[in-house]
Design a protein around this motif. Structure first.
Motif, short mmCIF file in Angstrom:
data_model
loop_
_atom_site.label_atom_id
_atom_site.label_comp_id
_atom_site.label_asym_id
_atom_site.label_seq_id
_atom_site.Cartn_x
_atom_site.Cartn_y
_atom_site.Cartn_z
N VAL A 93 0.34 -1.09 -0.08
CA VAL A 93 0.16 0.32 0.10
C VAL A 93 0.92 1.48 0.33
N LEU A 94 0.93 1.91 -0.82
CA LEU A 94 1.13 3.53 -0.74
C LEU A 94 0.62 4.41 0.16
N ILE A 95 1.71 5.21 0.88
CA ILE A 95 0.50 6.71 2.13
C ILE A 95 1.10 7.32 2.17
N PRO A 96 0.62 7.96 1.43
CA PRO A 96 1.27 9.82 1.98
C PRO A 96 2.18 10.10 2.54
N PHE A 97 3.15 10.34 2.89
CA PHE A 97 3.98 10.99 3.75
C PHE A 97 3.50 12.29 4.17
N VAL A 98 2.28 12.44 4.90
CA VAL A 98 1.59 14.38 4.99
C VAL A 98 1.10 14.51 6.50
N HIS A 99 1.75 14.91 7.58
CA HIS A 99 1.25 15.18 8.83
C HIS A 99 -0.24 14.50 9.04
N GLU A 100 -0.84 14.93 8.34
CA GLU A 100 -2.25 14.45 8.47
C GLU A 100 -2.92 13.27 8.48
N ILE A 101 -1.81 12.64 8.20
CA ILE A 101 -2.19 11.24 7.63
C ILE A 101 -0.66 9.71 8.41
N VAL A 102 0.47 10.76 8.31
CA VAL A 102 1.34 9.67 9.08
C VAL A 102 1.44 11.01 10.43
N PRO A 103 0.93 10.80 11.58
CA PRO A 103 1.37 12.34 12.60
C PRO A 103 2.15 11.47 13.52
N GLU A 104 2.82 10.68 13.57
CA GLU A 104 3.33 10.03 14.52
C GLU A 104 4.58 9.24 13.84
N ILE A 105 5.76 9.51 14.11
CA ILE A 105 7.18 8.26 14.00
C ILE A 105 7.94 8.01 15.13
N ASP A 106 7.92 7.42 15.54
CA ASP A 106 8.69 6.67 16.65
C ASP A 106 9.47 5.80 16.40
N LEU A 107 10.90 6.69 16.47
CA LEU A 107 12.64 5.96 16.02
C LEU A 107 12.60 4.73 16.88
N ALA A 108 12.58 5.42 18.14
CA ALA A 108 12.80 4.20 19.65
C ALA A 108 12.17 3.32 19.47
N GLU A 109 10.75 3.51 19.22
CA GLU A 109 9.92 1.79 18.94
C GLU A 109 9.86 1.29 17.86
N GLN A 110 10.71 1.99 17.33
CA GLN A 110 10.99 1.91 15.17
C GLN A 110 9.42 0.67 15.09
N ARG A 111 8.34 2.50 14.95
CA ARG A 111 7.11 2.42 13.96
C ARG A 111 6.56 3.76 13.73
N ALA A 112 5.54 3.34 12.21
CA ALA A 112 5.23 4.45 12.31
C ALA A 112 3.49 4.40 12.28
N VAL A 113 2.50 5.32 13.40
CA VAL A 113 1.44 5.10 13.38
C VAL A 113 0.73 5.98 12.30
N ILE A 114 -0.24 5.57 11.72
CA ILE A 114 -1.13 6.94 10.81
C ILE A 114 -2.80 6.55 11.14
N ASP A 115 -3.08 7.88 10.46
CA ASP A 115 -4.61 7.95 10.46
C ASP A 115 -5.27 7.57 9.26
N PRO A 116 -5.55 6.99 8.62
CA PRO A 116 -5.44 6.72 6.95
C PRO A 116 -7.05 7.35 6.72
N PRO A 117 -7.58 7.49 5.91
CA PRO A 117 -8.54 8.39 5.35
C PRO A 117 -9.29 7.36 4.78
N PRO A 118 -10.69 7.64 4.68
CA PRO A 118 -11.11 6.34 4.20
C PRO A 118 -11.00 5.58 3.15
#
Length: 187
Positions: free
Chosen positions: A139-164
């Motif tokens: 899946v291709l996810i636009p790397f914009v703050h509205e969709i990817v509000p959190e990058i946690d390098l310590a936890e090695q994860r990206a949190v997304i809030d995908p639109p419908p």
């Protein structure tokens, strides 16, 4: 750590300049005069940037020892690779280098697993995270703050809030709905 920062394109003019496809967010740092870059294939380098300029929206570089069009054309499709300290981070805390994002787990705000980042696609208007899905596909996810509000390098994860619809499979992926055009005679 090695990062691909550009790909050499066509020769430009007769004095050894080449066009380059920039693959870094910091061309003014990585592709500055005096920079020494490894190459892929390795037999063509290392190359030292002698001059750089923008012409008609394209970056043109000239390398030490590349004095004519023939020598420049011989470099076509060569990848330019910079050595980067893995601990180095961009000045802006909201920016990340590609190598920091690759292999991060991607989850939604509620913790649902989406997949793992395999690549960053740098397009003219925005960057896309290429995420491999656990069951196959991507899946291709636009790397914009509205969709990817959190990058946690310590936890090695990206949190997304995908639109419908962002995470849904496009119609016709399994071929069951006639999307190949067979039902209406198109091929």
């Amino acid at each position: 750590m090695e990062l691909v920062v550009a790909r050499i394109g066509r020769a430009h003019g007769i004095k050894g300049e080449v066009t380059v496809e920039v693959r870094t967010d910091e061309p003014e740092v990585r592709l500055a005069p005096g920079a020494v870059l490894a190459t892929d294939p390795p037999g063509t380098g290392p190359l030292t940037i002698e001059t750089g300029r923008v012409h008609s929206g394209r970056l043109l570089l000239r390398f030490s020892g590349v004095a004519d069009r023939s020598a420049a054309e011989a470099l076509r499709n060569t990848l330019l690779i910079a050595e980067v300290d893995p601990q180095e981070t961009p000045e802006d805390p909201e920016e990340y280098y590609d190598h920091q994002l690759i292999d991060l787990d991607v989850v939604t705000r509620d913790g649902t697993e989406v997949g793992r980042i395999t690549e960053i696609s740098h397009l003219p208007y925005q960057d896309l995270l290429v995420v491999a899905r656990p069951g196959g596909g991507e899946v291709l996810i636009p790397f914009v703050h509205e969709i990817v509000p959190e990058i946690d390098l310590a936890e090695q994860r990206a949190v997304i809030d995908p639109p419908p619809g962002l995470l849904e499979e496009p119609p016709g992926v399994d071929g069951a709905d006639g999307a190949d055009g067979a039902e209406d005679g198109r091929r």
